[in-house]
Design a protein around this motif. Structure first.
Motif, PDB file in Angstrom:
ATOM      1  N   LEU A   1       0.855  -1.187   0.000  1.00  9.39           N
ATOM      2  CA  LEU A   1       0.000   0.000   0.000  1.00  9.39           C
ATOM      3  C   LEU A   1       0.892   1.238   0.000  1.00  9.39           C
ATOM      4  CD1 LEU A   1      -2.798   1.333   0.233  1.00  9.39           C
ATOM      5  CD2 LEU A   1      -2.566   1.166   2.732  1.00  9.39           C
ATOM      6  N   SER A   2       0.646   2.149  -0.906  1.00 10.66           N
ATOM      7  CA  SER A   2       1.473   3.351  -0.999  1.00 10.66           C
ATOM      8  C   SER A   2       0.780   4.524  -0.322  1.00 10.66           C
ATOM      9  CB  SER A   2       1.761   3.694  -2.466  1.00 10.66           C
ATOM     10  OG  SER A   2       0.561   4.038  -3.145  1.00 10.66           O
ATOM     11  N   TYR A   3       1.615   5.482   0.097  1.00  8.06           N
ATOM     12  CA  TYR A   3       1.126   6.712   0.699  1.00  8.06           C
ATOM     13  C   TYR A   3       1.748   7.879  -0.047  1.00  8.06           C
ATOM     14  CZ  TYR A   3       0.262   3.366   4.471  1.00  8.06           C
ATOM     15  OH  TYR A   3      -0.136   2.279   5.187  1.00  8.06           O
ATOM     16  N   ALA A   4       1.027   8.984  -0.127  1.00  8.23           N
ATOM     17  CA  ALA A   4       1.534  10.147  -0.856  1.00  8.23           C
ATOM     18  C   ALA A   4       1.268  11.418  -0.078  1.00  8.23           C
ATOM     19  CB  ALA A   4       0.886  10.238  -2.232  1.00  8.23           C
ATOM     20  N   LEU A   5       2.263  12.305  -0.074  1.00 11.01           N
ATOM     21  CA  LEU A   5       2.126  13.652   0.474  1.00 11.01           C
ATOM     22  C   LEU A   5       2.214  14.616  -0.690  1.00 11.01           C
ATOM     23  CD1 LEU A   5       2.194  15.523   3.129  1.00 11.01           C
ATOM     24  CD2 LEU A   5       4.642  15.693   2.640  1.00 11.01           C
TER      25      LEU A   5
ATOM     26  N   TRP B   1      17.221  18.965   9.637  1.00 10.04           N
ATOM     27  CA  TRP B   1      16.080  18.083   9.894  1.00 10.04           C
ATOM     28  C   TRP B   1      15.629  17.425   8.602  1.00 10.04           C
ATOM     29  CZ3 TRP B   1      13.898  16.813  14.541  1.00 10.04           C
ATOM     30  CH2 TRP B   1      14.262  17.578  15.651  1.00 10.04           C
ATOM     31  N   ILE B   2      15.072  16.238   8.729  1.00  6.66           N
ATOM     32  CA  ILE B   2      14.405  15.601   7.604  1.00  6.66           C
ATOM     33  C   ILE B   2      12.993  15.217   8.014  1.00  6.66           C
ATOM     34  CG2 ILE B   2      16.467  14.726   6.444  1.00  6.66           C
ATOM     35  CD1 ILE B   2      15.926  11.981   7.737  1.00  6.66           C
ATOM     36  N   ALA B   3      12.082  15.266   7.065  1.00  7.38           N
ATOM     37  CA  ALA B   3      10.718  14.771   7.248  1.00  7.38           C
ATOM     38  C   ALA B   3      10.581  13.545   6.359  1.00  7.38           C
ATOM     39  CB  ALA B   3       9.701  15.831   6.856  1.00  7.38           C
ATOM     40  N   VAL B   4      10.219  12.412   6.954  1.00  8.11           N
ATOM     41  CA  VAL B   4      10.178  11.151   6.221  1.00  8.11           C
ATOM     42  C   VAL B   4       8.764  10.575   6.245  1.00  8.11           C
ATOM     43  CG1 VAL B   4      11.112   8.815   6.036  1.00  8.11           C
ATOM     44  CG2 VAL B   4      12.570  10.677   6.854  1.00  8.11           C
ATOM     45  N   LEU B   5       8.253  10.227   5.057  1.00  8.55           N
ATOM     46  CA  LEU B   5       6.974   9.535   4.954  1.00  8.55           C
ATOM     47  C   LEU B   5       7.245   8.039   5.079  1.00  8.55           C
ATOM     48  CD1 LEU B   5       3.959   9.397   4.482  1.00  8.55           C
ATOM     49  CD2 LEU B   5       4.376   9.686   2.012  1.00  8.55           C
ATOM     50  N   GLY B   6       6.875   7.463   6.218  1.00  5.95           N
ATOM     51  CA  GLY B   6       7.262   6.101   6.543  1.00  5.95           C
ATOM     52  C   GLY B   6       6.312   5.032   6.053  1.00  5.95           C
ATOM     53  N   GLN B   7       6.663   3.785   6.364  1.00  6.47           N
ATOM     54  CA  GLN B   7       5.885   2.626   5.928  1.00  6.47           C
ATOM     55  C   GLN B   7       4.532   2.528   6.613  1.00  6.47           C
ATOM     56  OE1 GLN B   7       8.453  -0.788   6.516  1.00  6.47           O
ATOM     57  NE2 GLN B   7       9.431  -0.493   4.528  1.00  6.47           N
TER      58      GLN B   7
ATOM     59  N   THR C   1       2.854   7.631   8.245  1.00 12.93           N
ATOM     60  CA  THR C   1       3.030   8.840   9.041  1.00 12.93           C
ATOM     61  C   THR C   1       4.295   9.581   8.629  1.00 12.93           C
ATOM     62  OG1 THR C   1       4.302   7.772  10.808  1.00 12.93           O
ATOM     63  CG2 THR C   1       1.896   7.735  11.007  1.00 12.93           C
ATOM     64  N   VAL C   2       4.315  10.879   8.859  1.00 20.60           N
ATOM     65  CA  VAL C   2       5.492  11.703   8.620  1.00 20.60           C
ATOM     66  C   VAL C   2       6.182  11.919   9.955  1.00 20.60           C
ATOM     67  CG1 VAL C   2       6.358  13.934   7.832  1.00 20.60           C
ATOM     68  CG2 VAL C   2       4.441  12.851   6.645  1.00 20.60           C
ATOM     69  N   SER C   3       7.477  11.557  10.030  1.00 18.80           N
ATOM     70  CA  SER C   3       8.265  11.756  11.242  1.00 18.80           C
ATOM     71  C   SER C   3       9.402  12.734  10.951  1.00 18.80           C
ATOM     72  CB  SER C   3       8.829  10.428  11.750  1.00 18.80           C
ATOM     73  OG  SER C   3       9.652   9.827  10.765  1.00 18.80           O
ATOM     74  N   PHE C   4       9.960  13.324  12.004  1.00 21.81           N
ATOM     75  CA  PHE C   4      10.984  14.355  11.879  1.00 21.81           C
ATOM     76  C   PHE C   4      12.232  13.935  12.649  1.00 21.81           C
ATOM     77  CE2 PHE C   4       6.803  16.262  11.576  1.00 21.81           C
ATOM     78  CZ  PHE C   4       6.894  17.025  10.418  1.00 21.81           C
TER      79      PHE C   4
ATOM     80  N   PRO D   1       9.271  13.451  18.929  1.00 21.81           N
ATOM     81  CA  PRO D   1       8.080  12.643  19.237  1.00 21.81           C
ATOM     82  C   PRO D   1       6.850  13.097  18.457  1.00 21.81           C
ATOM     83  CG  PRO D   1       8.524  14.195  21.018  1.00 21.81           C
ATOM     84  CD  PRO D   1       9.687  14.298  20.066  1.00 21.81           C
ATOM     85  N   THR D   2       6.930  14.267  17.849  1.00 26.46           N
ATOM     86  CA  THR D   2       5.805  14.798  17.076  1.00 26.46           C
ATOM     87  C   THR D   2       5.721  14.095  15.723  1.00 26.46           C
ATOM     88  OG1 THR D   2       6.044  16.961  18.119  1.00 26.46           O
ATOM     89  CG2 THR D   2       4.800  16.874  16.054  1.00 26.46           C
ATOM     90  N   LYS D   3       4.530  13.629  15.377  1.00 25.16           N
ATOM     91  CA  LYS D   3       4.315  12.976  14.086  1.00 25.16           C
ATOM     92  C   LYS D   3       3.066  13.534  13.421  1.00 25.16           C
ATOM     93  CE  LYS D   3       6.614   8.505  14.608  1.00 25.16           C
ATOM     94  NZ  LYS D   3       6.472   7.045  14.369  1.00 25.16           N
ATOM     95  N   ILE D   4       2.992  13.270  12.136  1.00 24.13           N
ATOM     96  CA  ILE D   4       1.813  13.626  11.345  1.00 24.13           C
ATOM     97  C   ILE D   4       1.288  12.343  10.690  1.00 24.13           C
ATOM     98  CG2 ILE D   4       1.015  14.826   9.272  1.00 24.13           C
ATOM     99  CD1 ILE D   4       3.021  17.037   9.900  1.00 24.13           C
ATOM    100  N   PRO D   5       0.004  11.992  10.921  1.00 17.41           N
ATOM    101  CA  PRO D   5      -0.957  12.560  11.853  1.00 17.41           C
ATOM    102  C   PRO D   5      -0.546  12.280  13.299  1.00 17.41           C
ATOM    103  CG  PRO D   5      -2.014  11.130  10.225  1.00 17.41           C
ATOM    104  CD  PRO D   5      -0.549  10.877  10.153  1.00 17.41           C
ATOM    105  N   SER D   6      -1.272  12.849  14.250  1.00 16.90           N
ATOM    106  CA  SER D   6      -0.928  12.654  15.656  1.00 16.90           C
ATOM    107  C   SER D   6      -1.342  11.274  16.154  1.00 16.90           C
ATOM    108  CB  SER D   6      -1.624  13.731  16.516  1.00 16.90           C
ATOM    109  OG  SER D   6      -3.013  13.726  16.305  1.00 16.90           O
TER     110      SER D   6
END
Length: 300
Positions: free
Chosen positions: A186-190, A262-268, A271-274, A289-294
């Motif tokens: 399953l793919s995710y896109a930002l 910093w890097i923002a990574v769209l993970g498996q 979620t986006v982590s920093f 510890p902050t992620k997107i979504p929460s």
């Protein structure tokens, strides 16, 4: 001169000369030199040419980033062409994540200025910059791979073609897409759509599951305008309209060091982590510890 690692036939060569002279007389392919900062057209090779450099043939001037062949964790016989952060071996950009290559497949920065990756003799990736005046390929200290003209103008840059990661001061604009591959493929896109920045799951009909416009953690500077670009700056993610007016800020860390990378990574997991990348030889990895979504999103 690089050390010889063996495995090459010496048939027809004199055994009374030194190893270094023997290599020259026989035309033996030596392990490639690792270039610093930039290379010129006419450069190329396979992963085997830089095996003693872990496949990396170009490093940034500050030694924090390296470009070259990256061994896939799922299959050590296959390789990505990409950029890694040297200190923590994190991949920050990949050209061919959908089509990994073998150790005998060739990378070429040809005389016309095009950068090409082949798989079994077939092109699987190219910058499409042939005959556009490219004079050099540079790996900048920012982690941006850039093809430039002799006047310094940019013809192509990796920052404009992200894979699953955004770096500090990398402008993310409408039309770009960050892609992550999760479990069960399953793919995710930002991406930026309709004046907002969205995360979507890649079903036949993409399913949005988060938007910055609806995230209550953002700081609103100006509202009622359309987002057209975004950028990681220090400890926040800024969102701008077409006139570069700051609309929203999303603060993801209490570390306000303006020089932090910093890097923002769209993970498996979608979620986006920093993560804060340390300079080579110093510091440690810090993940916010902050992620997107929460909250974790479930896709059944």
């Amino acid at each position: 001169m690089e050390a010889w690692n063996g495995g090459i036939s010496f048939l027809g060569c004199s055994v009374f000369v030194s190893v270094s002279v023997l290599m020259i007389l026989c035309g033996v392919a030596m392990a490639g030199f690792q270039n610093v900062g930039k290379v010129s057209p006419g450069f190329g090779g396979t992963q085997m040419n830089w095996i003693d450099k872990d496949g990396k043939f170009l490093v940034s001037n500050d030694s924090n980033f390296a470009f070259g062949f990256i061994t896939m964790s799922s299959d050590v016989t296959l390789f990505l062409l990409g950029i890694v952060h040297v200190g923590i071996r994190t991949v920050v950009w990949s050209a061919n994540w959908e089509s990994p290559v073998s150790n005998s497949d060739k990378f070429s920065f040809n005389e016309s200025g095009d950068v090409v990756l082949y798989k079994s003799g077939t092109v699987v990736w190219s910058t499409g910059t042939g005959n556009k005046g490219v004079s050099a390929m540079e790996l900048q200290d920012s982690g941006n791979l850039v093809l430039v003209r002799s006047d310094g103008g940019t013809v192509w840059q990796s920052f404009s073609h992200p894979s699953d990661t955004l770096l500090s001061n990398q402008e993310f604009t409408e039309g770009m897409k960050l892609v992550g591959i999760g479990v069960k493929n399953l793919s995710y896109a930002l991406e930026i759509k309709s004046g907002d920045i969205l995360l979507s799951a890649g079903y036949r009909t993409p399913q949005p599951y988060w938007s910055m416009g609806k995230d209550t953690r953002k700081i609103v500077n100006k509202d009622g305008r359309q987002v057209s670009s975004a950028k990681l700056e220090a400890n926040s993610w800024g969102f701008y309209d077409k006139n570069k007016n700051l609309l929203w800020e999303f603060i993801f860390s209490s570390n306000t060091d303006p020089n932090a990378t910093w890097i923002a990574v769209l993970g498996q997991d979608g979620t986006v982590s920093f993560t804060n990348l340390p300079s080579t030889g110093s510091g440690s990895v810090v993940t916010s510890p902050t992620k997107i979504p929460s909250a974790t999103i479930r896709f059944d």
